[in-house]
Design a protein around this motif. Structure first.
Motif, PDB file in Angstrom:
ATOM      1  N   UNK A 116       0.839  -1.202   0.000  1.00 28.63           N
ATOM      2  CA  UNK A 116       0.000   0.000   0.000  1.00 28.63           C
ATOM      3  C   UNK A 116       0.873   1.249   0.000  1.00 28.63           C
ATOM      4  N   UNK A 117       0.242   2.409  -0.190  1.00 27.21           N
ATOM      5  CA  UNK A 117       1.000   3.650  -0.358  1.00 27.21           C
ATOM      6  C   UNK A 117       1.699   4.089   0.927  1.00 27.21           C
ATOM      7  N   UNK A 118       1.200   3.701   2.090  1.00 26.95           N
ATOM      8  CA  UNK A 118       1.846   4.100   3.344  1.00 26.95           C
ATOM      9  C   UNK A 118       3.189   3.397   3.503  1.00 26.95           C
ATOM     10  N   UNK A 119       3.240   2.115   3.139  1.00 28.72           N
ATOM     11  CA  UNK A 119       4.520   1.407   3.215  1.00 28.72           C
ATOM     12  C   UNK A 119       5.470   1.852   2.112  1.00 28.72           C
ATOM     13  N   UNK A 179       7.036   5.112   3.639  1.00 34.20           N
ATOM     14  CA  UNK A 179       8.073   4.976   4.678  1.00 34.20           C
ATOM     15  C   UNK A 179       9.340   4.342   4.126  1.00 34.20           C
ATOM     16  N   UNK A 180       9.264   3.761   2.910  1.00 34.01           N
ATOM     17  CA  UNK A 180      10.460   3.221   2.263  1.00 34.01           C
ATOM     18  C   UNK A 180      11.143   4.266   1.391  1.00 34.01           C
ATOM     19  N   UNK A 181      10.511   5.428   1.255  1.00 33.19           N
ATOM     20  CA  UNK A 181      11.031   6.505   0.407  1.00 33.19           C
ATOM     21  C   UNK A 181      11.833   7.504   1.228  1.00 33.19           C
ATOM     22  N   UNK A 182      12.647   8.299   0.538  1.00 33.87           N
ATOM     23  CA  UNK A 182      13.384   9.371   1.215  1.00 33.87           C
ATOM     24  C   UNK A 182      12.740  10.730   0.966  1.00 33.87           C
ATOM     25  N   UNK A 183      11.771  10.781   0.040  1.00 32.05           N
ATOM     26  CA  UNK A 183      11.071  12.032  -0.259  1.00 32.05           C
ATOM     27  C   UNK A 183       9.564  11.775  -0.243  1.00 32.05           C
ATOM     28  N   UNK A 184       8.814  12.858  -0.278  1.00 34.05           N
ATOM     29  CA  UNK A 184       7.373  12.746  -0.154  1.00 34.05           C
ATOM     30  C   UNK A 184       6.681  12.173  -1.378  1.00 34.05           C
ATOM     31  N   UNK A 203      -4.831   0.567  -3.527  1.00 32.45           N
ATOM     32  CA  UNK A 203      -3.565   0.642  -2.788  1.00 32.45           C
ATOM     33  C   UNK A 203      -3.718   1.335  -1.434  1.00 32.45           C
ATOM     34  N   UNK A 204      -4.947   1.680  -1.076  1.00 34.96           N
ATOM     35  CA  UNK A 204      -5.197   2.315   0.219  1.00 34.96           C
ATOM     36  C   UNK A 204      -5.567   1.256   1.250  1.00 34.96           C
ATOM     37  N   UNK A 262      -7.300  14.002  -2.510  1.00 36.72           N
ATOM     38  CA  UNK A 262      -5.855  14.070  -2.723  1.00 36.72           C
ATOM     39  C   UNK A 262      -5.169  14.110  -1.371  1.00 36.72           C
ATOM     40  N   UNK A 263      -3.965  13.530  -1.303  1.00 34.94           N
ATOM     41  CA  UNK A 263      -3.213  13.607  -0.047  1.00 34.94           C
ATOM     42  C   UNK A 263      -1.725  13.488  -0.304  1.00 34.94           C
ATOM     43  N   UNK A 264      -0.951  13.907   0.701  1.00 41.13           N
ATOM     44  CA  UNK A 264       0.504  13.847   0.615  1.00 41.13           C
ATOM     45  C   UNK A 264       1.035  13.075   1.812  1.00 41.13           C
ATOM     46  N   UNK A 265       2.116  12.338   1.606  1.00 42.62           N
ATOM     47  CA  UNK A 265       2.807  11.590   2.664  1.00 42.62           C
ATOM     48  C   UNK A 265       4.270  12.017   2.652  1.00 42.62           C
ATOM     49  N   UNK A 266       4.754  12.523   3.791  1.00 44.12           N
ATOM     50  CA  UNK A 266       6.115  13.043   3.885  1.00 44.12           C
ATOM     51  C   UNK A 266       6.896  12.250   4.925  1.00 44.12           C
TER      52      UNK A 266
END
Length: 485
Positions: free
Chosen positions: A386-389, A392-397, A411-412, A425-429
């Motif tokens: 899913x998009x949350x995992x 957290x595996x990314x270095x940018x948003x 994917x939610x 719409x949403x952003x994950x940082x």
């Protein structure tokens, strides 16, 4: 019970800023000194002398034209207490501490500064009204007047996101108190009374700061007089500071207020009008009104800047950079979350913090109905598609432009869909440390919009810089603080 629980949560949110508990303790100490007959002035003298700026303000006011007849040249706090009386100086200290606290806490927002100045102007009106009477009662009336505004000030200064929602509802024609109750579930007055109770202010101040009813005659005259001073001073300040109000209309409204309050204040209506307008002229030349006019002169430019998301976010980054790394994790997270919320005008924001148990838990959030949702928001670090995992595996948003697209909707995670149905719409940082481990995740969304919103590359770059800046606060945070979030 529901209001009590909500007020407890509000106080918790305000305590996260760090400076608010200091104000509470300071006011409690002052009130304790005033009510302790055994202190023989020394306790209150020490409170004043421990703050050089406060000492100078007490002596300056004690030697002002208003009080000159009572003491003449007063050079010590002890002398001020002996001449003016313990209650008068004590209430003066309480009023100065309240105003100073908000001055030192003043954010860059022009609306916060304007609200503080409006409150100060109402205090000036109250002091002018009472300058020829009993000193103790006069300073008590000033405190009541300041406290009548305190609920609104606390929201403006400490609950930025909720204040923005209240203002948006007011812009549609809703009254301020009604809008406050709609957003927070309590009124400004209820928040102010809660503050007075927690600060252990006397019962007379708590009743004196409430709504005035000229038809109510079953209470002591002192209570009605205090309420009249408090409400008249507040309403006069509101009229004098109303933008774009023609002078003729201003004078008519002041005259109407004078007629309504003159009997309880035992003053001729014409005298009240002259006093109010004279004070306005004096303050316009060199006082609170002048500063209000100067603030308003720059309001358009400030408003335009506040509408620029990138500028807002980078201003938040600058505020974070100015904080020492060991200043506390909770204040830094709150500042970052509010920056994201206000900068992009999101519906809500959430901060997920990684705990030692391998779970990301929602530790705080801002926006509509967020408190009820927070306990339901958590996910394990173990990988899920899913998009949350992915975040957290990314270095940018990561920015999800259309969460309602069927492919993206799949994917939610279920826990997210249950909590936040209808998000467009949403952003994950991700907040990533130097060792590449992700310790937190900032979330913000736009909900219930017909057209998906967008975040530009420059705005995303600013958001990533904000998340990177947060990393150093986690590096300094003790494990015990992380576990309490």
């Amino acid at each position: 019970m529901l209001k009590a629980a909500l007020l407890d949560r509000l106080w918790g949110r305000m305590n996260e800023r760090g400076d608010f508990p200091m104000l509470q303790q300071s006011l409690r100490t002052t009130m304790a000194a005033m009510s302790n007959d055994d202190l023989d002035f020394s306790g209150l003298v020490q409170i004043v002398l421990s703050d050089f700026a406060l000492t100078q303000k007490v002596l300056r006011l004690a030697n002002s034209a208003m009080y000159m007849a009572f003491g003449g040249n007063i050079t010590t706090v002890s002398r001020a207490l002996m001449v003016l009386g313990m209650d008068a100086v004590g209430h003066l200290v309480v009023g100065l501490k309240i105003v100073d606290h908000f001055h030192h806490s003043a954010p860059r927002r022009i609306d916060a500064k304007l609200e503080l100045n409006r409150t100060m102007l109402s205090g000036c009106v109250a002091r002018k009204l009472t300058e020829r009477g009993d000193l103790r009662e006069g300073e008590e009336a000033v405190v009541c007047t300041l406290m009548r505004q305190i609920g609104k000030l606390l929201v403006v200064f400490y609950l930025d996101a909720e204040w923005d929602q209240i203002r948006r509802q007011v812009d549609t024609g809703m009254g301020e108190n009604e809008a406050c109750e709609s957003v927070l579930g309590v009124t400004f007055e209820e928040i102010g009374l809660e503050a007075a109770t927690r600060w252990r202010l006397p019962a007379l101040i708590r009743v004196g700061m409430t709504e005035f009813d000229p038809l109510q005659n079953d209470e002591p005259r002192q209570v009605q007089w205090l309420r009249a001073i408090t409400n008249y001073s507040t309403e006069v300040a509101n009229v004098l500071t109303q933008p774009h109000l023609p002078e003729s209309q201003r004078d008519v409204r002041i005259a109407e207020l004078a007629q309504r309050y003159s009997r309880t204040l035992n003053s001729d209506p014409d005298v009240l009008v002259d006093m109010s307008l004279t004070l306005a002229e004096e303050e316009t030349r060199d006082g609170v009104m002048r500063e209000i006019f100067e603030l308003r002169a720059n309001a358009d430019a400030i408003a335009r800047e506040s509408l620029d998301p990138e500028s807002c976010i980078r201003a938040g980054v600058g505020e974070l950079q100015a904080l020492p790394s060991d200043s506390g994790l909770a204040p830094a997270l709150a500042m970052a979350s509010e920056t994201v919320l206000a900068g992009l005008q999101f519906e809500r924001t959430v901060v997920f913090v990684r705990h030692g148990s391998g779970i990301f838990k929602a530790s705080m959030g801002f926006g509509a109905k967020i408190d009820a949702a927070l306990p339901k928001l958590s996910f394990a670090t173990a990988f899920e598609p899913d998009v949350f995992h992915l975040a957290i595996a990314n270095s940018v948003g990561i920015f999800i432009e259309n969460a309602r697209d069927p492919k993206m909707h799949a994917r939610l995670p279920q826990w997210y869909r249950r909590a936040f149905d209808g998000v467009h719409s949403f952003v994950l940082l991700p907040v990533v440390l130097e060792n590449k481990s992700t310790v937190a995740l900032l979330y913000g969304d736009w909900a219930h919009h017909d057209v998906p919103r967008r975040i530009s590359q420059r705005e995303m770059a600013a958001l990533n810089e904000l998340a990177r800046e947060l990393g150093r606060f986690f590096a300094y945070a003790p494990v015990s603080e992380l576990e309490t979030l």
